[in-house]
Design an enzyme around this catalytic site. Structure first.
Site, mmCIF file in Angstrom:
data_model
loop_
_atom_site.group_PDB
_atom_site.id
_atom_site.type_symbol
_atom_site.label_atom_id
_atom_site.label_comp_id
_atom_site.label_asym_id
_atom_site.label_seq_id
_atom_site.Cartn_x
_atom_site.Cartn_y
_atom_site.Cartn_z
ATOM 1 N N SER A 140 0.844 -1.193 0.000
ATOM 2 C CA SER A 140 0.000 0.000 0.000
ATOM 3 C C SER A 140 0.878 1.241 0.000
ATOM 4 O O SER A 140 2.007 1.209 0.503
ATOM 5 C CB SER A 140 -0.891 0.010 1.246
ATOM 6 O OG SER A 140 -1.609 1.223 1.354
ATOM 7 N N TYR A 153 -1.794 -1.015 10.786
ATOM 8 C CA TYR A 153 -1.982 -1.280 9.352
ATOM 9 C C TYR A 153 -0.844 -0.663 8.545
ATOM 10 O O TYR A 153 -0.233 -1.324 7.699
ATOM 11 C CB TYR A 153 -3.326 -0.736 8.881
ATOM 12 C CG TYR A 153 -3.530 -0.920 7.396
ATOM 13 C CD1 TYR A 153 -3.851 -2.168 6.862
ATOM 14 C CD2 TYR A 153 -3.369 0.149 6.517
ATOM 15 C CE1 TYR A 153 -4.005 -2.341 5.494
ATOM 16 C CE2 TYR A 153 -3.540 -0.010 5.160
ATOM 17 C CZ TYR A 153 -3.857 -1.261 4.655
ATOM 18 O OH TYR A 153 -4.002 -1.426 3.293
#
Length: 259
Positions: A140, A153
């Site tokens: 990401s 995360y």
């Protein structure tokens, strides 16, 4: 032309399902892995009927220390010649870490990092022995900076990004490649499951899942080390590299905070 069979984790929805479509569209047989059997079977039926490929489903909850080895063993027991490994399964947590559910945080770490590393290591032996293979890890743009309110995360994706880039360099002179796909927010069920629908980032900036899947497939086939879909996210990634960390932390906090 023969196409390598692609194994895709977290393949029942979102980016995983779109990556499955992209691989099937280009003639790859598939091994789809997810924990929701009914949804997985529906995806397999769609892909087989639309693209004429062979789809094998394996129902597996990868949130278990033994699950990656069990999956690898099952692939071999079924004599499935996997040539592309797509590590897509993952979850996100949202909110102040001090108020987080520890079990959820540890599940995130297992799915986003430990499962990915274990499957990569296991299938890398196969790819090295056969003299070819491709690994696609879903990271990401979040992994390029710290992320207040999504601390675990962002940190997990930082591991995925860094790990895959390093692996790509180690494999550079071989016929095995490693690619990390680094999208920004994507319009999937991920955001609602993470509980971030009320955040600024969760309501404003999104990719289409089709754009991300197409970029991931093409980058993997080309052997790229890093794939960042979309010009805005490419620009954001470059900006993050030169922005002082204190400023970057505060900006990310404002983006992730509730509206």
């Amino acid at each position: 032309m023969n196409r390598d069979t692609a194994l895709i984790t977290g393949a029942s929805a979102g980016i995983g399902r779109e990556l499955a479509r992209q691989f099937a569209r280009h003639g790859h047989d598939l091994v789809l892995v997810a924990r929701r059997e009914a949804v997985l079977d529906e995806a397999a039926d769609e892909l087989e009927s639309r693209y004429g490929v062979t789809v094998t489903t394996i129902v597996k909850d990868l949130d278990d220390d033994d699950a990656p080895q069990e999956l690898y063993d099952e692939v071999h027991e079924q004599d499935l010649d996997v040539g592309v490994l797509v590590n897509n399964v993952g979850i996100g947590t949202y909110g102040p870490f001090a108020e987080s559910d520890l079990d959820r945080e540890l599940t995130q770490l297992r799915l986003n990092v430990t499962t990915l590393v274990t499957l990569t290591r296991l299938f890398l032996d196969d790819f090295t022995a056969r003299g070819s293979g491709k690994i696609l890890n879903v990271g990401s743009v979040a992994g390029f900076q710290p992320g207040p309110f999504m601390a675990g995360y962002y940190a997990s994706k930082a591991y995925v990004n860094s790990f895959t880039e390093a692996l790509a360099e180690e494999l550079r002179e071989s016929d095995v490649s490693a690619t990390v796909l680094c999208p920004g927010p994507v319009d999937t069920e991920f955001q609602s499951r993470a509980g971030m629908g009320h955040s600024t980032v969760g309501s404003t900036f999104t990719h289409s899942v089709e754009q991300v899947g197409k970029a991931g497939y093409e980058g993997t086939m080309q052997g790229k080390a890093v794939v960042v879909p979309g010009l805005p996210m490419k620009a954001l990634t470059m900006l993050a590299r030169v922005t002082p960390k204190p400023v970057l932390r505060r900006l990310t906090r404002r983006v992730n905070d509730d509206r």
